[in-house]
Design an enzyme around this catalytic site. Sequence first.
Site, PDB file in Angstrom:
ATOM      1  CG  ASP A 262       4.033  -5.035   4.053  1.00 30.77           C
ATOM      2  OD1 ASP A 262       4.567  -3.912   4.074  1.00 30.77           O
ATOM      3  OD2 ASP A 262       2.801  -5.222   4.197  1.00 30.77           O
ATOM      4  CB  ILE A 263       3.373  -5.957   9.380  1.00 33.58           C
ATOM      5  CG1 ILE A 263       4.779  -6.034   9.994  1.00 33.58           C
ATOM      6  CG2 ILE A 263       2.328  -6.379  10.416  1.00 33.58           C
ATOM      7  CD1 ILE A 263       5.010  -5.078  11.136  1.00 33.58           C
ATOM      8  CD  GLU A 305       3.171  -1.089   6.556  1.00 28.86           C
ATOM      9  OE1 GLU A 305       2.328  -1.234   5.664  1.00 28.86           O
ATOM     10  OE2 GLU A 305       3.554   0.031   6.947  1.00 28.86           O
TER      11      GLU A 305
END
Length: 397
Positions: A262-263, A305
Site C-alpha cells: 500500500d502506498i 493504491e
Amino acid sequence: MDFETTFIAQVITVIGFAIGLSIVVASGRYPRHIRNSLRAYAYGKFLVGLGFLVAGLRGGLAPDLLVPLANGLGIAGLSMNYTSVRHLQNRPAPPLAPVAVGLAVGLVSALLLLSGGGIASIRILVSFTTAAVLLVIAFEVLVRYEGRGIPHYVTGILCASLAMAYLVRMGAGVTQGEAPTAYMLDDGVERLTFLLTLLGTVVGAINYVLMASDEFNRELTKLAHTDGLTGSLNRRRLFELGEVEFRRARRHGRDLTVLVLDIDRFKAVNDRAGHPFGDRVIQAVADCCAAQIRREDSVGRIGGEEFAILLPETGVEAGRLLAERLRSAIERQLAQLGAEGGVTVTCSIGGVSLTREHSEFSDLMAQSDSALYDAKHAGRNQVRFYPAVALTPALHA
C-alpha cells in the site's frame, strides 16, 4: 498474348481487389494496432492486384513503361504484408519501406530494359526480390511472432513455399531466352508460379484474418484481465491466479508467499499534488513492482493504491528479502518523482507464507492484509509478515 497466363493474372487482380475491399470495410471495428495491420494488408492486396492488372493488359500499351510499373506495384504490395504483420504484433514498422522497395524494383527494371537486359533479366530480379520478401515475412511469423498458433505456422510455411517457387522461377529466367516485352511469358514455370500465387492469395488471406482474430481475442483477454491504469492484473484476475497457485502449492507441498503493498499517505499525495500526479505515482509503483519480481510471479492492483503480489515457490525468508528489496526500490526510485509533486513516496508491505493452517487463498490475503496494517501502525515504509509463532511449519517441512 497467351490467354492462360493473362487470365490467371486477371483472376489474381479480381481476388486481390475483393479481399482488400472486404478487409478495409471490416477494419474499423478493431483496436488501433489491429486496424492498422488490416488496412496495411488490404492496401497491399490493392497494389498486388493493380500490378497483375497492369502486367496482364500491357500488350501494345508502351510495355517498356508498364513492365517496371507492374513489377514495382506488385513488390510494394507484397512488402505491405510485412508491414501488416509488424502492426499485428503492435511493433513499429517502417511506413515507407514498401514504397522504397517497390520504387527500387521499378527503377532497376526500367534500367534493365533501357540497357537491353530484356524480360529474362527482369524476371530474375523480380523473382529474387519476391522470394526475399516472402522469406522475411516467413521469419517474422514463424520465429519472431509471440503467441503463434496454427494460422501463423500455415502462413509462414506458405510464404516459405512460395519463396521457393519464385527461386525456381528465377532459375528459369537464367536459362530462358528473351521474349518481347509486350507479351507475358508462357512457359510451365510461369504458369505454375502464377497458380501458386493465386492459391497463396486466397489461403494467405484466410490465414491472415485468422491471425488478426487471434490477436483480437488476446486483446479482449488482456482488457478483461488487466488494470487500465497500470497494466497490472486486475483484482479479479489476481484472485483467480491466487486460487490456482494456492491449490497447486497445497497439492504438491510447495511454498507460496503473498505480499500486499500500500502506498503510504496516498490521500495526502492526491490532495497536495492532484489526482493526475497520484495516477503517475500508482503507475510508477506498478512498474517498480513488475521490475523486481520474476516472470513466474504475478502483481495485481486490488484497490486504489493497493497491490498484491503472488510469489510461487517462495518461502517466508525469500519473501521477506524480496519485500524489503521492493520497499527500498520504491523509496529510492520514486524519490525524484515525489520531489516533482513536493511529496515523499514510500510504501508499506505485509506478507504471509503458506502453512498447513491455511485452508483457503482468502486466508493468505486476510493475514497479509493484517501484516500490512501492522506495518502501517509501526510507522509506515516498513515490511511486516504475519507472525510466524501463530502458525505451524510450512507444508514441506
